[in-house]
Design a protein around this motif. Structure first.
Motif, PDB file in Angstrom:
ATOM      1  N   LEU A 229     -18.493  18.400  59.663  1.00 14.89           N
ATOM      2  CA  LEU A 229     -18.429  19.179  60.893  1.00 14.89           C
ATOM      3  C   LEU A 229     -17.294  20.185  60.857  1.00 14.89           C
ATOM      4  CD1 LEU A 229     -19.278  19.612  63.929  1.00 14.89           C
ATOM      5  CD2 LEU A 229     -17.576  17.853  64.492  1.00 14.89           C
ATOM      6  N   ALA A 230     -17.615  21.448  61.164  1.00 14.25           N
ATOM      7  CA  ALA A 230     -16.604  22.490  61.329  1.00 14.25           C
ATOM      8  C   ALA A 230     -16.372  22.711  62.815  1.00 14.25           C
ATOM      9  CB  ALA A 230     -17.069  23.784  60.663  1.00 14.25           C
ATOM     10  N   VAL A 231     -15.129  22.560  63.269  1.00 13.67           N
ATOM     11  CA  VAL A 231     -14.778  22.745  64.676  1.00 13.67           C
ATOM     12  C   VAL A 231     -13.948  24.017  64.793  1.00 13.67           C
ATOM     13  CG1 VAL A 231     -13.672  21.758  66.704  1.00 13.67           C
ATOM     14  CG2 VAL A 231     -14.745  20.249  65.019  1.00 13.67           C
ATOM     15  N   TYR A 232     -14.492  25.010  65.461  1.00 14.50           N
ATOM     16  CA  TYR A 232     -13.819  26.295  65.640  1.00 14.50           C
ATOM     17  C   TYR A 232     -13.132  26.324  66.999  1.00 14.50           C
ATOM     18  CZ  TYR A 232     -15.963  28.290  61.474  1.00 14.50           C
ATOM     19  OH  TYR A 232     -16.314  28.562  60.173  1.00 14.50           O
ATOM     20  N   GLY A 233     -11.789  26.414  66.965  1.00 16.02           N
ATOM     21  CA  GLY A 233     -10.984  26.399  68.184  1.00 16.02           C
ATOM     22  C   GLY A 233     -10.462  25.006  68.453  1.00 16.02           C
ATOM     23  N   LEU A 234      -9.153  24.811  68.264  1.00 13.92           N
ATOM     24  CA  LEU A 234      -8.561  23.475  68.375  1.00 13.92           C
ATOM     25  C   LEU A 234      -7.714  23.336  69.636  1.00 13.92           C
ATOM     26  CD1 LEU A 234      -7.656  22.953  64.610  1.00 13.92           C
ATOM     27  CD2 LEU A 234      -9.598  22.004  65.869  1.00 13.92           C
ATOM     28  N   GLY A 235      -8.250  23.870  70.732  1.00 18.15           N
ATOM     29  CA  GLY A 235      -7.675  23.578  72.042  1.00 18.15           C
ATOM     30  C   GLY A 235      -8.077  22.172  72.446  1.00 18.15           C
ATOM     31  N   PRO A 236      -7.889  21.794  73.715  1.00 19.30           N
ATOM     32  CA  PRO A 236      -8.191  20.426  74.144  1.00 19.30           C
ATOM     33  C   PRO A 236      -9.617  19.972  73.854  1.00 19.30           C
ATOM     34  CG  PRO A 236      -6.864  21.538  75.797  1.00 19.30           C
ATOM     35  CD  PRO A 236      -7.223  22.576  74.770  1.00 19.30           C
TER      36      PRO A 236
ATOM     37  N   GLY B 229     -11.185  21.709  60.735  1.00 16.90           N
ATOM     38  CA  GLY B 229     -10.702  22.308  61.972  1.00 16.90           C
ATOM     39  C   GLY B 229     -10.180  23.709  61.733  1.00 16.90           C
ATOM     40  N   ILE B 230     -10.625  24.659  62.547  1.00 16.53           N
ATOM     41  CA  ILE B 230     -10.258  26.064  62.350  1.00 16.53           C
ATOM     42  C   ILE B 230      -9.589  26.611  63.598  1.00 16.53           C
ATOM     43  CG2 ILE B 230     -11.079  28.374  61.783  1.00 16.53           C
ATOM     44  CD1 ILE B 230     -13.357  25.434  61.073  1.00 16.53           C
ATOM     45  N   ASP B 231      -8.430  27.240  63.425  1.00 14.08           N
ATOM     46  CA  ASP B 231      -7.715  27.891  64.515  1.00 14.08           C
ATOM     47  C   ASP B 231      -6.759  28.905  63.896  1.00 14.08           C
ATOM     48  OD1 ASP B 231      -6.081  28.356  67.021  1.00 14.08           O
ATOM     49  OD2 ASP B 231      -7.277  26.668  67.732  1.00 14.08           O
ATOM     50  N   ILE B 232      -6.142  29.735  64.736  1.00 12.38           N
ATOM     51  CA  ILE B 232      -5.142  30.680  64.241  1.00 12.38           C
ATOM     52  C   ILE B 232      -3.745  30.317  64.737  1.00 12.38           C
ATOM     53  CG2 ILE B 232      -6.772  32.588  63.991  1.00 12.38           C
ATOM     54  CD1 ILE B 232      -5.749  33.692  66.656  1.00 12.38           C
TER      55      ILE B 232
ATOM     56  N   ALA C  41     -20.746  23.220  55.786  1.00  9.65           N
ATOM     57  CA  ALA C  41     -20.780  22.030  56.641  1.00  9.65           C
ATOM     58  C   ALA C  41     -22.178  21.843  57.199  1.00  9.65           C
ATOM     59  CB  ALA C  41     -19.772  22.184  57.783  1.00  9.65           C
ATOM     60  N   THR C  42     -22.571  20.617  57.434  1.00  6.45           N
ATOM     61  CA  THR C  42     -23.905  20.389  57.999  1.00  6.45           C
ATOM     62  C   THR C  42     -23.967  20.756  59.475  1.00  6.45           C
ATOM     63  OG1 THR C  42     -23.456  18.072  58.543  1.00  6.45           O
ATOM     64  CG2 THR C  42     -24.375  18.542  56.347  1.00  6.45           C
ATOM     65  N   CYS C  43     -22.801  20.731  60.157  1.00  6.73           N
ATOM     66  CA  CYS C  43     -22.753  21.025  61.594  1.00  6.73           C
ATOM     67  C   CYS C  43     -21.505  21.847  61.921  1.00  6.73           C
ATOM     68  CB  CYS C  43     -22.710  19.737  62.424  1.00  6.73           C
ATOM     69  SG  CYS C  43     -24.142  18.671  62.257  1.00  6.73           S
ATOM     70  N   ALA C  44     -21.577  22.562  63.027  1.00  7.14           N
ATOM     71  CA  ALA C  44     -20.417  23.300  63.528  1.00  7.14           C
ATOM     72  C   ALA C  44     -20.454  23.308  65.051  1.00  7.14           C
ATOM     73  CB  ALA C  44     -20.391  24.729  62.995  1.00  7.14           C
ATOM     74  N   VAL C  45     -19.279  23.359  65.642  1.00  5.78           N
ATOM     75  CA  VAL C  45     -19.151  23.471  67.099  1.00  5.78           C
ATOM     76  C   VAL C  45     -18.199  24.614  67.405  1.00  5.78           C
ATOM     77  CG1 VAL C  45     -18.461  22.339  69.244  1.00  5.78           C
ATOM     78  CG2 VAL C  45     -19.551  21.000  67.448  1.00  5.78           C
ATOM     79  N   ASP C  46     -18.617  25.533  68.268  1.00  8.77           N
ATOM     80  CA  ASP C  46     -17.732  26.614  68.702  1.00  8.77           C
ATOM     81  C   ASP C  46     -17.047  26.231  69.996  1.00  8.77           C
ATOM     82  OD1 ASP C  46     -16.547  29.240  69.142  1.00  8.77           O
ATOM     83  OD2 ASP C  46     -18.054  29.408  70.725  1.00  8.77           O
ATOM     84  N   CYS C  47     -15.728  26.113  69.947  1.00  8.64           N
ATOM     85  CA  CYS C  47     -14.915  25.808  71.124  1.00  8.64           C
ATOM     86  C   CYS C  47     -13.961  26.961  71.426  1.00  8.64           C
ATOM     87  CB  CYS C  47     -14.108  24.532  70.903  1.00  8.64           C
ATOM     88  SG  CYS C  47     -15.100  23.088  70.490  1.00  8.64           S
ATOM     89  N   ALA C  48     -14.220  28.127  70.848  1.00  6.24           N
ATOM     90  CA  ALA C  48     -13.329  29.279  71.004  1.00  6.24           C
ATOM     91  C   ALA C  48     -13.894  30.328  71.942  1.00  6.24           C
ATOM     92  CB  ALA C  48     -13.027  29.894  69.636  1.00  6.24           C
ATOM     93  N   GLY C  49     -15.179  30.645  71.805  1.00 11.59           N
ATOM     94  CA  GLY C  49     -15.803  31.593  72.719  1.00 11.59           C
ATOM     95  C   GLY C  49     -15.581  33.046  72.378  1.00 11.59           C
TER      96      GLY C  49
ATOM     97  N   ALA D  50     -18.966  30.331  62.746  1.00 10.63           N
ATOM     98  CA  ALA D  50     -19.454  28.963  62.917  1.00 10.63           C
ATOM     99  C   ALA D  50     -20.867  28.818  62.369  1.00 10.63           C
ATOM    100  CB  ALA D  50     -19.416  28.578  64.392  1.00 10.63           C
ATOM    101  N   VAL D  51     -21.698  29.807  62.636  1.00 14.26           N
ATOM    102  CA  VAL D  51     -23.071  29.771  62.121  1.00 14.26           C
ATOM    103  C   VAL D  51     -23.074  29.886  60.605  1.00 14.26           C
ATOM    104  CG1 VAL D  51     -25.291  30.971  62.085  1.00 14.26           C
ATOM    105  CG2 VAL D  51     -24.069  30.694  64.255  1.00 14.26           C
ATOM    106  N   ARG D  52     -22.353  30.881  60.073  1.00 14.38           N
ATOM    107  CA  ARG D  52     -22.418  31.173  58.641  1.00 14.38           C
ATOM    108  C   ARG D  52     -21.727  30.126  57.769  1.00 14.38           C
ATOM    109  NH1 ARG D  52     -19.880  35.187  56.927  1.00 14.38           N
ATOM    110  NH2 ARG D  52     -18.628  35.757  58.755  1.00 14.38           N
ATOM    111  N   SER D  53     -20.887  29.290  58.382  1.00 17.25           N
ATOM    112  CA  SER D  53     -20.207  28.266  57.593  1.00 17.25           C
ATOM    113  C   SER D  53     -21.038  26.996  57.449  1.00 17.25           C
ATOM    114  CB  SER D  53     -18.841  27.929  58.198  1.00 17.25           C
ATOM    115  OG  SER D  53     -18.986  27.375  59.495  1.00 17.25           O
ATOM    116  N   THR D  54     -22.232  26.968  58.050  1.00 14.49           N
ATOM    117  CA  THR D  54     -23.072  25.780  57.921  1.00 14.49           C
ATOM    118  C   THR D  54     -24.053  25.934  56.759  1.00 14.49           C
ATOM    119  OG1 THR D  54     -24.709  26.601  59.513  1.00 14.49           O
ATOM    120  CG2 THR D  54     -22.934  25.206  60.369  1.00 14.49           C
TER     121      THR D  54
END
Length: 351
Positions: free
Chosen positions: A179-186, A204-207, A244-252, A260-264
């Motif tokens: 799983l790729a998680v984009y945006g590591l806020g809460p 986990g991906i963030d800046i 990654a088999t899955c990704a979640v966008d938490c950044a917006g 997020a799409v292209r990394s799967t």
């Protein structure tokens, strides 16, 4: 009692409200914890009118001030005369599912009250929320808090962590996935924490370097600084070119959603849960030819909320870690000013 309202332009106010009394089918909750959600920042910055205009609900706005806060958790202190004591009783520890609907349409009957055919009432937005000493809600919106969980943990599940769990359910994720998680806020940290507890390898991906460092404690196996490297290339490298088999966008943000799409991988599944931002893709190249699936995930169901809480309790997930700042209601102005910087974790009011 005192209750906090959003005034817009980065201002809040503590106002006096009458203590609520329960009517038929209602319960009054004494607040023990009320979380601060990223969505609240829309109301904090822009005020309720402009925010509801964006959500298409301006016509449902009341002229009376509304108490904010849609992550409530506390103890029942009063019940309406028709509440079955086998279901709820005074003294029960409960979370509040922060929507109420008609109770009769198919969405309400299946626990997806926010999709009510007749228009959901949202606590902390259209109805008084949890940033107060007491809160009145339909007893049907209550979910028992497991004994293993704190009130703060229950407040997290009431929106942010519950939303994370809902997205993982939408992806039908399991220990076979990465799983790729984009945006590591809460919310992103909650996604990582829950997925890790399910046995999933998490990228986990963030800046923000502080968030990246903190993410390790939430089960992130590979923390990727999206400001220094291309996260798509980095994930492909770490997965032997598969993605990654899955990704979640938490950044917006549009660019991040595209990543997020292209990394799967081929047959990749992507959940979009962050508010804001659009998504532009080469449909043939990015979706059809790769057999990818994109889903939108809007919070969670009432049943999902209960399931999330029991997953946390059964697996010993330290959900309280998501809160980096704890405040009293009298500190509301300072609390939201600090939360507005979006540099740390999540804030919570405790009572």
């Amino acid at each position: 009692m005192k209750g906090m309202v959003f005034k817009g332009k980065c201002e809040v106010a503590l106002l006096d409200f009458p203590d609520p009394l329960p009517g038929p089918g209602e319960a009054v909750i004494e607040m023990k914890a009320s979380g601060m959600c990223g969505t609240d920042l829309h109301y904090y910055r822009h005020g309720m009118a402009e925010s509801l205009e964006m959500l298409g609900m301006r016509d449902r706005m009341t002229s009376d001030p509304i108490i904010g806060g849609h992550e409530p958790c506390g103890v029942i202190v009063a019940l309406g005369p028709d509440i079955d004591s086998r279901t709820f009783k005074v003294g029960d520890r409960v979370m509040v599912f922060h929507y109420a609907g008609c109770c009769h349409c198919d969405h309400c009957r299946t626990g997806w009250t926010q999709l009510c055919d007749n228009g959901a009432r949202i606590y902390g937005v259209l109805e008084h929320g949890g940033h107060a000493e007491y809160m009145k809600v339909p007893a049907s919106s209550l979910v028992h808090l497991p004994a293993e969980m704190s009130f703060k943990g229950g407040a997290a599940v009431a929106c942010g962590t519950g939303t994370a769990y809902g997205a993982l359910l939408r992806l039908n994720i399991s220990a076979r996935d990465t799983l790729a998680v984009y945006g590591l806020g809460p919310v992103g940290l909650s996604v990582a924490q829950l997925a890790s507890a399910m046995g999933v390898e998490v990228f986990g991906i963030d800046i923000n370097t502080d968030r990246l460092s903190r993410s390790k404690a939430f089960g992130v196996a590979h923390a990727i600084d999206g400001g220094k490297v291309d996260p798509v290339e980095e994930i492909l490298k770490l997965t032997g070119g598969k993605g990654a088999t899955c990704a979640v966008d938490c950044a917006g943000h549009e660019q991040v959603r595209n990543q997020a799409v292209r990394s799967t991988s081929i047959w990749g599944r992507i959940a979009l849960i962050a508010v804001g931002g659009n998504l532009t893709l080469d449909v043939m190249k990015d979706l059809i030819a790769r057999q990818r699936t994109i889903v939108g995930s809007f919070t969670f169901s009432e049943v999902g909320m209960k399931e999330c809480a029991h997953f946390i309790a059964d697996h010993g997930v330290e959900v309280d870690r998501v809160f980096s700042d704890e405040w009293k209601l009298s500190q509301a102005a300072e609390a939201y000013s600090n939360f507005n910087k979006q540099a740390g974790g999540k804030g919570v009011f405790t009572f």
